[in-house]
Design a protein around this motif. Structure first.
Motif, PDB file in Angstrom:
ATOM      1  N   ILE A   1       0.847  -1.204   0.000  1.00  0.00           N
ATOM      2  CA  ILE A   1       0.000   0.000   0.000  1.00  0.00           C
ATOM      3  C   ILE A   1       0.877   1.248   0.000  1.00  0.00           C
ATOM      4  N   PHE A   2       1.891   1.236   0.875  1.00  0.00           N
ATOM      5  CA  PHE A   2       2.806   2.374   0.993  1.00  0.00           C
ATOM      6  C   PHE A   2       3.462   2.670  -0.360  1.00  0.00           C
TER       7      PHE A   2
ATOM      8  N   ILE B   1       0.956   4.029  -3.143  1.00  0.00           N
ATOM      9  CA  ILE B   1       0.626   5.456  -2.993  1.00  0.00           C
ATOM     10  C   ILE B   1       1.753   6.313  -3.559  1.00  0.00           C
ATOM     11  N   LEU B   2       3.003   5.932  -3.266  1.00  0.00           N
ATOM     12  CA  LEU B   2       4.126   6.711  -3.783  1.00  0.00           C
ATOM     13  C   LEU B   2       4.268   6.545  -5.296  1.00  0.00           C
TER      14      LEU B   2
ATOM     15  N   VAL C   1       1.933   6.410  -7.408  1.00  0.00           N
ATOM     16  CA  VAL C   1       1.018   7.357  -8.063  1.00  0.00           C
ATOM     17  C   VAL C   1       1.771   8.643  -8.380  1.00  0.00           C
ATOM     18  N   GLY C   2       2.506   9.157  -7.387  1.00  0.00           N
ATOM     19  CA  GLY C   2       3.284  10.367  -7.603  1.00  0.00           C
ATOM     20  C   GLY C   2       4.376  10.156  -8.627  1.00  0.00           C
ATOM     21  N   TYR C   3       4.993   8.972  -8.600  1.00  0.00           N
ATOM     22  CA  TYR C   3       6.062   8.686  -9.556  1.00  0.00           C
ATOM     23  C   TYR C   3       5.528   8.699 -10.979  1.00  0.00           C
TER      24      TYR C   3
END
Lengths: 169, 118
Positions: free
Chosen positions: B97-98, B101-102, B104-106
């Motif tokens: 999950i962690f 989420i990151l 998505v930004g990448y």
């Protein structure tokens, strides 16, 4: 004095001295480099407190990444790396007074606590600080929610940086 | 407990000593004939132009921010990886999950062209 106390006093003096240089030097790049020295002093304090992992993180993240980001930020802005304006606000004495008052208040609090005069108990042998940290970060009874929220915070920082840097096209 | 860190202290001391020796020996033994060409800033053999303190492109900042984010991600990985076997499948899902989420930004940075350098 024990060896640890001597090391602590030297490190505290160096840290405070470089922190003083951060706010008094006129060249912003030099201020950022003094900040690196300050952050390293804090890393040594972490090591003295038996927090080896935090000491390494302090060096890798704060010195290796955040201080470098500060230097980039200075290089990105206008030619203000050398500031010629006054370095103190005219109400500096109010700030000094508040700082002394909070120092006295915190000292009174710590000295009033019965445990403040006792020496800290040593860690049990085989204590695995990093493993305990990992368990705390993933246990539902501890910090799993802040851990996942941290990724949202990092996502916001990433999206914000890309948006600010790329939205002028 | 301090003895665990003695290697780092020795390394810092040796590194500082080498820096002082390198600069000090050059200062002591080197001939000091000044010329205009020698006092110019060194820029890989090219004649330097413009000021040394000009503004840098914002892309450098973006690279630094990307580096910090994934640096912090790795800092979270390490304590997790040490207890990974005890945590089992639950810990794996949490870390996925962690990472997602990151990611998505990448992907956003990638699609915006933040990773390209023209």
């Amino acid at each position: 004095m024990t060896a640890e106390q001597i090391v602590f006093l030297i490190v505290a003096l160096v840290t405070l001295g470089s922190a003083f240089m951060v706010v008094t030097t006129r060249n912003l790049i030099h201020a950022a480099l003094w900040l690196v020295a300050t952050l390293f002093g804090v890393a040594v304090v972490y090591a003295l407190l038996n927090a080896g992992f935090l000491a390494v993180v302090q060096v890798v993240v704060y010195i290796g990444a955040i201080a470098i980001l500060f230097i980039f930020a200075v290089m990105l802005t206008r030619k203000d790396a050398r500031d010629s304006g006054p370095q103190t606000h005219k109400n500096w004495w109010v700030g000094a007074l508040l700082a002394v008052a909070s120092y006295l208040g915190l000292s009174a609090l710590v000295l009033g606590w019965s445990g403040s005069s006792k020496a800290a108990a040593g860690l049990p042998s085989g204590f695995d600080a990093v493993g305990q940290l990992g368990e705390a970060l993933t246990s539902p009874n501890a910090y799993v929610l802040p851990f996942e929220v941290a990724s949202v915070l990092l996502l916001a920082a990433l999206v914000g940086a890309v948006y600010v840097a790329f939205n002028r096209k | 407990m301090l003895l665990e860190y003695i290697a780092i202290a020795v390394m810092i001391a040796v590194a500082t000593l080498i820096a002082f020796i390198a600069i000090g020996l050059g200062e002591l033994l080197g001939p000091k004939k000044k010329s205009e060409a020698k006092s110019m800033p060194y820029e890989s053999g090219m004649n330097p132009y413009g000021e040394g303190t000009r503004r840098m492109p914002v892309r450098f900042y973006l690279v630094a921010v990307l580096f910090i984010l994934f640096d912090i991600e790795v800092v979270f990985f390490l304590p997790w990886a040490i207890v990974f076997r005890q945590l089992g499948i639950f810990g794996l899902i949490e870390m996925i999950i962690f990472i997602v989420i990151l990611l998505v930004g990448y992907v956003y940075a990638w699609k915006k062209g933040a990773l390209e350098w023209e």
